[in-house]
Design a protein around this motif. Structure first.
Motif, PDB file in Angstrom:
ATOM      1  N   UNK A 150      92.806  55.265  68.429  1.00 53.62           N
ATOM      2  CA  UNK A 150      91.325  55.147  68.214  1.00 53.62           C
ATOM      3  C   UNK A 150      90.133  55.571  68.179  1.00 53.62           C
ATOM      4  N   UNK A 151      89.891  56.880  66.935  1.00 53.48           N
ATOM      5  CA  UNK A 151      88.688  57.797  67.353  1.00 53.48           C
ATOM      6  C   UNK A 151      87.471  57.325  66.200  1.00 53.48           C
ATOM      7  N   UNK A 152      86.297  57.372  66.766  1.00 54.49           N
ATOM      8  CA  UNK A 152      85.088  57.313  65.472  1.00 54.49           C
ATOM      9  C   UNK A 152      84.591  58.044  65.802  1.00 54.49           C
ATOM     10  N   UNK A 153      84.241  58.895  64.386  1.00 62.21           N
ATOM     11  CA  UNK A 153      83.728  59.625  64.263  1.00 62.21           C
ATOM     12  C   UNK A 153      81.637  59.269  64.013  1.00 62.21           C
ATOM     13  N   UNK A 154      80.965  59.892  64.419  1.00 62.24           N
ATOM     14  CA  UNK A 154      79.183  59.412  64.288  1.00 62.24           C
ATOM     15  C   UNK A 154      78.572  60.430  63.737  1.00 62.24           C
ATOM     16  N   UNK A 155      77.970  60.312  62.117  1.00 65.62           N
ATOM     17  CA  UNK A 155      77.553  61.267  61.547  1.00 65.62           C
ATOM     18  C   UNK A 155      75.983  60.551  61.942  1.00 65.62           C
ATOM     19  N   UNK A 156      74.940  61.883  61.959  1.00 62.18           N
ATOM     20  CA  UNK A 156      73.559  61.309  62.771  1.00 62.18           C
ATOM     21  C   UNK A 156      72.799  62.112  61.173  1.00 62.18           C
ATOM     22  N   UNK A 157      71.258  61.919  61.033  1.00 61.78           N
ATOM     23  CA  UNK A 157      70.226  62.580  60.004  1.00 61.78           C
ATOM     24  C   UNK A 157      69.590  62.994  61.135  1.00 61.78           C
ATOM     25  N   UNK A 158      69.422  64.110  61.082  1.00 54.29           N
ATOM     26  CA  UNK A 158      68.637  64.777  62.302  1.00 54.29           C
ATOM     27  C   UNK A 158      66.670  64.130  61.932  1.00 54.29           C
ATOM     28  N   UNK A 159      67.013  64.348  60.549  1.00 57.71           N
ATOM     29  CA  UNK A 159      64.804  64.359  60.431  1.00 57.71           C
ATOM     30  C   UNK A 159      65.231  62.543  60.728  1.00 57.71           C
ATOM     31  N   UNK A 160      65.855  61.713  60.152  1.00 55.29           N
ATOM     32  CA  UNK A 160      65.817  60.198  60.217  1.00 55.29           C
ATOM     33  C   UNK A 160      66.068  59.526  60.993  1.00 55.29           C
ATOM     34  N   UNK A 161      67.299  60.136  61.632  1.00 54.50           N
ATOM     35  CA  UNK A 161      68.121  59.407  63.273  1.00 54.50           C
ATOM     36  C   UNK A 161      68.764  58.031  61.710  1.00 54.50           C
ATOM     37  N   UNK A 162      69.217  58.559  60.906  1.00 50.59           N
ATOM     38  CA  UNK A 162      70.196  57.419  60.251  1.00 50.59           C
ATOM     39  C   UNK A 162      71.667  57.472  60.971  1.00 50.59           C
ATOM     40  N   UNK A 163      71.940  56.569  60.744  1.00 51.37           N
ATOM     41  CA  UNK A 163      73.941  57.144  61.904  1.00 51.37           C
ATOM     42  C   UNK A 163      74.643  56.294  60.510  1.00 51.37           C
ATOM     43  N   UNK A 164      75.581  57.074  60.145  1.00 51.11           N
ATOM     44  CA  UNK A 164      76.861  56.487  60.074  1.00 51.11           C
ATOM     45  C   UNK A 164      78.049  56.803  60.773  1.00 51.11           C
ATOM     46  N   UNK A 165      79.029  55.327  61.080  1.00 51.50           N
ATOM     47  CA  UNK A 165      80.631  55.284  61.981  1.00 51.50           C
ATOM     48  C   UNK A 165      81.219  55.864  60.879  1.00 51.50           C
ATOM     49  N   UNK A 166      83.192  56.346  61.020  1.00 53.87           N
ATOM     50  CA  UNK A 166      83.801  56.067  60.598  1.00 53.87           C
ATOM     51  C   UNK A 166      85.476  56.116  61.840  1.00 53.87           C
ATOM     52  N   UNK A 167      85.464  55.109  61.578  1.00 57.86           N
ATOM     53  CA  UNK A 167      87.174  55.219  62.683  1.00 57.86           C
ATOM     54  C   UNK A 167      88.875  55.894  61.886  1.00 57.86           C
ATOM     55  N   UNK A 168      88.973  56.493  62.790  1.00 57.52           N
ATOM     56  CA  UNK A 168      90.411  57.055  62.319  1.00 57.52           C
ATOM     57  C   UNK A 168      91.263  56.718  63.144  1.00 57.52           C
ATOM     58  N   UNK A 169      92.882  56.779  63.093  1.00 56.55           N
ATOM     59  CA  UNK A 169      93.626  57.005  63.851  1.00 56.55           C
ATOM     60  C   UNK A 169      94.376  58.553  64.804  1.00 56.55           C
ATOM     61  N   UNK A 281      63.924  50.135  65.195  1.00 57.91           N
ATOM     62  CA  UNK A 281      62.685  50.745  64.959  1.00 57.91           C
ATOM     63  C   UNK A 281      63.133  52.161  65.743  1.00 57.91           C
ATOM     64  N   UNK A 282      63.049  53.909  64.842  1.00 59.90           N
ATOM     65  CA  UNK A 282      63.321  54.336  65.845  1.00 59.90           C
ATOM     66  C   UNK A 282      61.723  54.672  66.158  1.00 59.90           C
ATOM     67  N   UNK A 283      62.338  55.506  67.860  1.00 59.56           N
ATOM     68  CA  UNK A 283      60.971  56.001  68.870  1.00 59.56           C
ATOM     69  C   UNK A 283      60.345  57.169  68.619  1.00 59.56           C
ATOM     70  N   UNK A 284      61.183  58.130  67.344  1.00 56.11           N
ATOM     71  CA  UNK A 284      60.174  59.363  67.216  1.00 56.11           C
ATOM     72  C   UNK A 284      59.441  58.949  65.769  1.00 56.11           C
ATOM     73  N   UNK A 285      60.332  58.757  64.788  1.00 54.97           N
ATOM     74  CA  UNK A 285      59.361  58.434  64.205  1.00 54.97           C
ATOM     75  C   UNK A 285      58.747  56.690  63.415  1.00 54.97           C
ATOM     76  N   UNK A 286      58.923  56.234  64.354  1.00 53.45           N
ATOM     77  CA  UNK A 286      57.858  54.673  63.963  1.00 53.45           C
ATOM     78  C   UNK A 286      57.940  54.217  62.886  1.00 53.45           C
ATOM     79  N   UNK A 287      58.602  54.362  62.387  1.00 52.54           N
ATOM     80  CA  UNK A 287      59.601  53.408  61.284  1.00 52.54           C
ATOM     81  C   UNK A 287      61.576  53.007  61.333  1.00 52.54           C
ATOM     82  N   UNK A 288      62.459  52.388  60.788  1.00 48.52           N
ATOM     83  CA  UNK A 288      63.238  52.164  60.648  1.00 48.52           C
ATOM     84  C   UNK A 288      63.922  53.522  60.580  1.00 48.52           C
ATOM     85  N   UNK A 289      65.510  53.927  60.467  1.00 44.89           N
ATOM     86  CA  UNK A 289      66.510  55.057  60.105  1.00 44.89           C
ATOM     87  C   UNK A 289      66.599  54.763  58.306  1.00 44.89           C
TER      88      UNK A 289
END
Length: 553
Positions: A150-169, A281-289
């Motif tokens: 199992x491998x996980x791919x994590x994608x993040x948005x640099x400005x907001x810190x929002x993240x998504x993940x997706x699993x593959x084999x 809450x994201x520590x840099x932006x002070x708001x949720x991702x």
């Protein structure tokens, strides 16, 4: 007892007899021999001995009392090396990481893959790695479950810190990377972050350099940013996101029944990502991702096409097209490329479909600067009339339109002006017409060869050839006898030779000369008498009478 006086400070205190260049040479030699683990380096005293014997350093000082040179001690050399900042502690300190920023969401995404904490998906569900089974001494155990890992791919948005993940084999591959990226780009009911980012930062590797990945990024207009090998800190945000996923999501999976399929673990991952982005809450932006990403504007959000269209972009390589009078043909359409800098007529360029405006424009791929990737230029589709002519074409007899000067035309004219040493194109044309030499004939093309420092070749010693030299005897060759039939010329052949001789002497060939020749030489004119007879023919003929004193003879 009287107190001792403090020791007088030396006049040269704080100065070092070892120069900075010598300290640099010694430190460089020591570091060159150090192992990758940081141990096993050559001792400083040995390095100094080697460099001294090779004449690279002196590492000595002048004794002011005696005026003699004295070698510096190892301790003095080490102090100087530390003073100049070449000691091991300073060299092993990590370089400070540069601070990066993004102006808005979807300006930069980061993507990275890592082996899941669940490790592999067995028939009875996910299984964690047992260190007693999977370790370096048993590589066969890894091979047996390689396709189930199992491998996980994590994608993040640099400005907001929002993240998504997706699993593959399986493993890291171009197909798995694009599957995770397309999943994040498409709008989902349970997701927040979506759209086409302007730039994508990722690790170097075969999945990134594969043709399928390049095709997809070029078609969607995403600029790839590949960090240097060993510089994972460049995308520290997504590296930290792996830690968040492992500790906040995958740790929870131990408290429930094992996951039995990719669909199930991806469903759970989406539920976790949705809740985590919306509540923490994201520590840099002070708001949720989630709130940070939702600040994206309509101009900044580029919606991605459907998933099946994105898959087509991954499988479609660039098509080479030839520039014809500032236009190219691509999939039945005509596109204007006159605005693409550096493009010349007849050049072949790679063209791909434009995912954001299919049919209305295409992307022309041109090489960028030394420190940039391929540059995309949009070429608009050109409309035609009922007869198939371009709408902007000049009508014959009614108007005249000239094409703009291409970079190749401008370069040719500039080279002509430089070679002819003139300022205008008209002067260059006139100089060419007058056959003027390039650079005024002042460039000597043979000068480098004449001035070349060619040393004379010394004679080389050799050995005599082991052959027998034949004796050559000169043979006397007697002249061939003149054939009898060529000893005299017939009357016709004689006249042929005599006529040009007479005319060259200023006379005129007459029939009487021919008769005199036949009469004088009835058997033929001897060859050796031709010139003599030609002189006699020019002399006046002798009369049969002669004058005698006292009357006729």
């Amino acid at each position: 007892m009287a107190a001792m006086k403090p020791r007088k400070r030396r006049a040269d205190a704080g100065a070092f007899a070892l120069s900075r260049d010598e300290a640099c040479s010694i430190a460089a030699l020591v570091e060159e021999t150090r192992r990758l683990t940081g141990t096993g380096a050559l001792p400083v005293e040995d390095a100094v001995e080697i460099l001294r014997s090779n004449g690279r350093i002196n590492a000595a000082r002048v004794d002011e009392a005696t005026g003699e040179w004295r070698a510096l001690s190892t301790s003095a050399i080490c102090r100087a090396i530390r003073h100049y900042g070449f000691h091991r502690e300073a060299l092993s300190a990590p370089s400070p990481a540069a601070r990066l920023s993004s102006p808005h969401p979807n300006h930069l995404w980061q993507i990275d893959a890592s082996v899941s904490r669940q490790f592999y998906l067995a028939d009875d569900g996910t299984q964690q790695m047992d260190k007693r089974v999977y370790y370096r001494g048993k590589p066969g155990n890894f091979e047996r479950i390689a396709d189930r890992r199992l491998w996980r791919y994590v994608v993040t948005d640099h400005a907001s810190g929002c993240l998504e993940l997706f699993y593959v084999q399986g493993a890291e591959s171009s197909a798995n990377l694009l599957a995770a990226l397309m999943h994040t780009m498409t709008q989902r009911p349970t997701g927040t972050m979506h759209g086409i980012p302007k730039m994508l930062m990722m690790d170097p590797g075969s999945a990134v350099t594969a043709g399928m990945t390049r095709n997809f990024l070029e078609a969607t207009g995403i600029e790839p940013i590949v960090n240097e090998v060993g510089n994972a800190r460049a995308k520290g945000q997504v590296e930290n996101a792996h830690y968040l996923v492992e500790t906040h999501f995958e740790a929870r999976l131990k408290l429930q029944a094992p996951v039995t399929s990719l669909e199930e673990i991806n469903r759970l991952a989406q539920e976790w990502a949705r809740g985590y982005n919306a509540t923490r809450t994201h520590s840099r932006t002070g708001m949720t991702r989630r709130d940070g990403w939702l600040r994206i504007t309509s101009d900044q959000l580029v919606l991605a096409p459907a998933l099946d269209v994105l898959r087509q972009f991954a499988a479609t390589p660039p098509k080479p097209c030839t520039v014809r009078d500032g236009f190219i043909r691509f999939k039945g359409g005509l596109y204007d490329v006159r605005g693409v800098p550096g493009l010349i007529n007849g050049q072949r360029v790679n063209v791909i479909a434009n995912a954001l405006a299919a049919g209305d424009s295409v992307r022309v791929l041109m090489p960028g600067e030394a420190d940039r990737q391929v540059v995309h230029y949009l070429a608009a589709r050109v409309s035609t009339n009922a007869w198939g002519f371009v709408e902007t074409a000049a009508e014959v007899g009614a108007e005249f339109k000239s094409l703009p000067e291409t970079p190749a035309d401008a370069a040719r004219k500039e080279l002509d002006r430089v070679a002819m040493e003139v300022r205008t194109d008209a002067e260059a044309a006139a100089a060419r017409k007058s056959k003027r030499l390039a650079f005024g004939g002042k460039v000597d093309p043979m000068k480098p060869l004449r001035d070349a420092p060619v040393a004379p070749a010394l004679p080389r010693a050799g050995r005599a050839a082991d052959v027998e030299v034949p004796v050559v005897v000169a043979q006397r060759i007697e002249p061939a006898p003149v054939r009898a039939e060529l000893a005299a010329l017939g009357h016709y052949d004689a006249a042929t030779r005599l006529k040009p001789m007479v005319e060259r002497a200023g006379g005129t060939w007459t029939p009487d000369m021919y008769a005199r020749t036949a009469q004088r030489w009835p058997e033929g004119l001897p060859v050796d008498e031709v010139e003599t007879w030609a002189v006699e023919l020019l002399a006046p003929p002798r009369s049969g009478l002669r004058v005698v004193q006292g009357g006729a003879a």
